[in-house]
Motif scaffolding. Sequence first.
Motif, PDB file in Angstrom:
ATOM      1  N   CYS A  56       1.001  -1.317  -0.126  1.00 21.41           N
ATOM      2  CA  CYS A  56      -0.095   0.115   0.009  1.00 21.41           C
ATOM      3  C   CYS A  56       1.106   1.323   0.187  1.00 21.41           C
ATOM      4  O   CYS A  56       0.374   2.364  -0.247  1.00 21.41           O
ATOM      5  N   CYS A 124      -0.496   2.596   4.699  1.00 22.33           N
ATOM      6  CA  CYS A 124      -1.110   1.375   5.279  1.00 22.33           C
ATOM      7  C   CYS A 124      -1.406   1.449   6.677  1.00 22.33           C
ATOM      8  O   CYS A 124      -0.692   2.354   7.385  1.00 22.33           O
ATOM      9  N   ASP A 125      -2.357   0.670   7.327  1.00 18.89           N
ATOM     10  CA  ASP A 125      -3.029   0.869   8.604  1.00 18.89           C
ATOM     11  C   ASP A 125      -2.246   1.289   9.757  1.00 18.89           C
ATOM     12  O   ASP A 125      -2.502   2.567  10.259  1.00 18.89           O
ATOM     13  N   CYS A 197      -6.058   0.429   0.901  1.00 21.99           N
ATOM     14  CA  CYS A 197      -7.327   0.096   0.774  1.00 21.99           C
ATOM     15  C   CYS A 197      -8.282   0.960   0.522  1.00 21.99           C
ATOM     16  O   CYS A 197      -8.372   2.227   1.210  1.00 21.99           O
TER      17      CYS A 197
HETATM   18 FE1  FES Z   1      -2.637  -1.716   3.580  1.00 25.86          FE
HETATM   19 FE2  FES Z   1      -5.398  -2.282   3.712  1.00 25.86          FE
HETATM   20  S1  FES Z   1      -3.833  -3.238   3.603  1.00 25.86           S
HETATM   21  S2  FES Z   1      -4.436  -0.395   3.808  1.00 25.86           S
END
Ligand code: FES
Length: 576
Positions: A56, A124-125, A197
């Motif tokens: 990401c 990413c998260d 995502c």
């Molecule tokens: Fe990276 Fe969802 S896996 S934001």
Amino acid sequence: MEVGNDVEQRSSQWYAGSDRNAYIHRAWMRRGLPANAFDGRPHIAIANTASDLTPCNSHLNEVADAVRNGIWEAGGIPLNLPVISLGETQVRPTAMLWRNMAAMATEEMIRANPVDGVVLLGGCDKTIPSLLMAAASVDLPAVVISGGPMLTGTFRGKALGCGTDVWRLSEEVRAGTLTEEDFTRSESSMIRSRGHCNTMGTASTMALVAEALGAMLPGLAGVPAADSRLLEASHSTGRLIVEMVAENRRPSTLFTRASFLNAIVALAAIGGSTNAVVHLLAIAGRLGVELNLDDFDQTGAGVPLLVNLQPAGRFLMEDLHRAGGSLAVLREVRDLLDPTALTVTGRPLVDYLDDAQIWDETVISSRGEPLLPDAGIAVLYGNLAPAGAVIKPAAATPELLKHTGKAVVFDSVEDLRARIDDPDLDVDADSVLILRGCGPKGYPGMPEVANLPLPRKLLEQGVRDMVRICDGRMSGTAYGTVVLHVSPEAAAGGPLALVKSGDLITLDVEARRLTVDASAEELAARQPSFATVAAFAAPVRGWEKLYVDHVMQADTGADLDFLLGSSGDAVSRESH
Ligand code: FES
């Protein structure tokens, strides 16, 4: 804006003067930098989480280039600082185990180096939370850039929400309504472009929440990763950080309790991920800002749900941007925002809302016609969660928000996988599924497993939601009537460890209660089962040991106890 010798920079502690140490610091950096690079210009680290193993964030080097140009243009010296990156889908046992490690390492590397400010590149998260935790503890001028969501992919003519549709399609396979072959075919359609995502999962949530906190150029959150406006805003952010250094705009001067409450309002209005609760608590903890679990319930109460995005809704992040983006959402709840809370630009967040407009009311609802009148996260207490647990009612089945059922208890995710589809499992649609051993200490790392799958035999009967309770977290891309973050967790001696299958469990969201029908005496007389204790094997070395020995519970943000607060930017000693 002042640059050069007029402003005393922190980096001058390394570079100014003619002694041997200043010589060493300068000489080793002379690899193409102009001679005037050491004349007192601000040196800006670009804390970059670009990594091929964080898909990401894999495009962030291009973003960093745009930032560099902006820094140069404003008279600063840009310096790439690769930092620990966490790919949510890649690292085991869970990216959350490493959030605090990433934050600690980034904090130390910002502090240890001759820099005056920092641009934080995440996506990413866990990356934006860890970067903000780090920046808060060093307290140098800092600004976030979120790498932006990916474009919408489609499979057989239908949009795919990454994350959310993985859960949905895999449940369809388990229910027998989708073949494994078709499930695999959808794989190449899931990720259409660079970016994080595209649902209202944790990455999207943290980008939008960071903007509402004031940590980002207003309007940047949610700009798709492939959109050229991301690079334009990145260039502007490069210019901005030089200005922030000149004006000494630090996290401690920007991010107040008012800023965090604004972030909570935004979290509710966008229908954001429950993961934002632990991340915001952890960031506030680094700043010494008073913030607790109840603030999420109280401040979020009455905030309308305005954004119709998966997992609870219909659209995806590209649609949100097209429909007006973050500022259009915030404009609708302007009266709930604290007008004193500042942003990285030095101006209040509310100053940026005048020109915002909703362009598509099917994606962003107006305040007058919200998707739900109350989108806040509810905080539950009771003899099953003495320190609190959370639920996102907007993602739950309304009929299950008040429910009593018999517990079906699983001691670990392995136990769950082994038994959930057993035709002889004593479970029906009214049962309450409990998964323990998934808290910060127990797993360790508090994984996103709380949306435990439903028993196959119930799926085949058409059951699509049940009350589920867990001391772990839930992916922001998931949905259902799921009670999360139960504190204290089972492995820390919480009463969740003492529940037995067959106990009556009551969830009453309106009353904010989560209880097991057992007296205090009865619970005190019980011992955790052998399986419960055996599922938690304390690590003996390395980061996992440090983590388990020091991690706090979810209700305070699951940071390490010795990382609370700030150490500032001072470095006590010279290196040679
Ligand atoms: Fe990276 Fe969802 S896996 S934001």
